[in-house]
Motif scaffolding. Structure first.
Motif, short mmCIF file in Angstrom:
data_model
loop_
_atom_site.label_atom_id
_atom_site.label_comp_id
_atom_site.label_asym_id
_atom_site.label_seq_id
_atom_site.Cartn_x
_atom_site.Cartn_y
_atom_site.Cartn_z
N SER A 1 0.83 -1.21 0.00
CA SER A 1 0.00 0.00 0.00
C SER A 1 0.87 1.26 0.00
N ALA A 2 0.26 2.36 -0.41
CA ALA A 2 0.96 3.64 -0.40
C ALA A 2 1.39 4.02 1.01
N LEU A 3 0.57 3.68 2.01
CA LEU A 3 0.91 4.01 3.39
C LEU A 3 2.24 3.38 3.80
N TRP A 4 2.42 2.09 3.51
CA TRP A 4 3.65 1.40 3.91
C TRP A 4 4.86 2.05 3.24
N SER A 5 4.73 2.43 1.97
CA SER A 5 5.90 2.99 1.28
C SER A 5 6.15 4.44 1.68
N THR A 6 5.12 5.26 1.84
CA THR A 6 5.35 6.66 2.16
C THR A 6 5.76 6.87 3.61
N ARG A 7 5.36 5.98 4.50
CA ARG A 7 5.71 6.11 5.92
C ARG A 7 6.88 5.21 6.31
N ASN A 8 7.47 4.52 5.34
CA ASN A 8 8.59 3.61 5.59
C ASN A 8 8.29 2.63 6.72
N ILE A 9 7.11 2.02 6.67
CA ILE A 9 6.70 1.06 7.69
C ILE A 9 7.36 -0.27 7.38
N SER A 10 8.02 -0.82 8.37
CA SER A 10 8.70 -2.10 8.16
C SER A 10 7.99 -3.25 8.86
N ALA A 11 6.88 -2.96 9.56
CA ALA A 11 6.16 -4.01 10.29
C ALA A 11 5.70 -5.10 9.34
N SER A 12 5.96 -6.32 9.71
CA SER A 12 5.49 -7.47 8.95
C SER A 12 4.14 -7.87 9.54
N VAL A 13 3.10 -7.80 8.73
CA VAL A 13 1.77 -8.12 9.23
C VAL A 13 1.26 -9.38 8.54
N GLY A 14 0.47 -10.12 9.26
CA GLY A 14 -0.07 -11.36 8.72
C GLY A 14 -1.56 -11.27 8.47
N ASP A 15 -2.12 -12.38 8.04
CA ASP A 15 -3.54 -12.46 7.72
C ASP A 15 -4.37 -13.08 8.84
N VAL A 16 -3.71 -13.74 9.81
CA VAL A 16 -4.41 -14.47 10.86
C VAL A 16 -4.34 -13.68 12.16
N LEU A 17 -5.49 -13.52 12.82
CA LEU A 17 -5.55 -12.80 14.09
C LEU A 17 -6.22 -13.68 15.14
N VAL A 18 -5.77 -13.53 16.37
CA VAL A 18 -6.27 -14.32 17.50
C VAL A 18 -6.91 -13.36 18.49
N LEU A 19 -8.06 -13.75 19.02
CA LEU A 19 -8.75 -12.96 20.03
C LEU A 19 -7.86 -12.78 21.25
N GLU A 20 -7.64 -11.52 21.62
CA GLU A 20 -6.76 -11.19 22.75
C GLU A 20 -7.50 -10.56 23.91
N GLY A 21 -8.68 -10.01 23.67
CA GLY A 21 -9.38 -9.33 24.73
C GLY A 21 -10.73 -8.84 24.29
N CYS A 22 -11.36 -8.13 25.22
CA CYS A 22 -12.71 -7.61 24.97
C CYS A 22 -12.80 -6.22 25.58
N ALA A 23 -13.22 -5.24 24.79
CA ALA A 23 -13.38 -3.89 25.30
C ALA A 23 -14.59 -3.83 26.22
#
Length: 169
Positions: free
Chosen positions: A146-168
């Motif tokens: 995405s443009a955001l990753w390139s313009t902000r030089n984001i190096s975070a590696s993100v995945g497609d799978v998420l696990v429930l961590e909590g509840c607001a």
């Protein structure tokens, strides 16, 4: 990996899903908080303040290293179509063009739920019990290009799978 390590990994994986399943029963989907496997971002669902015909859920994604917060919506599926998620960053408001929206969209894809018994399904309704895991179709790849990753030089590696961590609350 030897048999003992495989067994330990399987037991840990089962414990995570089992713990997430117990938490899911006590949490509504519109208050669920998820983390990706890399622990690089958090996704928080939020109740939609006014019932909207097109939007079934609201959510934010926070990149944990940079504290950058992105806004998202889940568009209600109709006619048998799956609910589609849009994640955006600093989109203009008011009368905007499709090109304007394309430029600020980080991800456009389908949310899939993963039940405790590993069945893939649709994202639960806002007030229903939260799913223990989510799959965001092609999220990691699309965010990374995405443009955001390139313009902000984001190096975070993100995945497609998420696990429930909590509840607001």
């Amino acid at each position: 990996m030897d048999a003992a390590h495989r067994l330990s990994a399987a037991m840990l994986s089962f414990a995570v899903v089992a713990g997430s399943s117990a938490m899911a029963a006590d949490c509504a989907q519109d208050k669920a908080i998820y983390r990706d496997n890399h622990k690089s971002f958090e996704l928080r669902f939020q109740p939609v303040p006014e019932p909207a015909a097109a939007t079934s859920h609201g959510f934010t994604v926070t990149l944990l290293d940079s504290k950058l917060v992105l806004d998202g919506v889940v568009l209600a599926g109709d006619d048998g179509q799956r609910a589609n998620g849009l994640l955006m960053y600093q989109c203009p408001e008011g009368d905007v063009t499709g090109e304007d929206l394309r430029k600020c969209t980080v991800w456009d894809g389908v949310f899939y739920s993963v039940s405790a018994d590993a069945r893939i399904g649709d994202l639960p309704a806002a007030g229903a019990a939260a799913t223990p895991q989510l799959i965001l179709s092609d999220f990691g790849r699309l965010a990374g290009i995405s443009a955001l990753w390139s313009t902000r030089n984001i190096s975070a590696s993100v995945g497609d799978v998420l696990v429930l961590e909590g509840c607001a609350s």
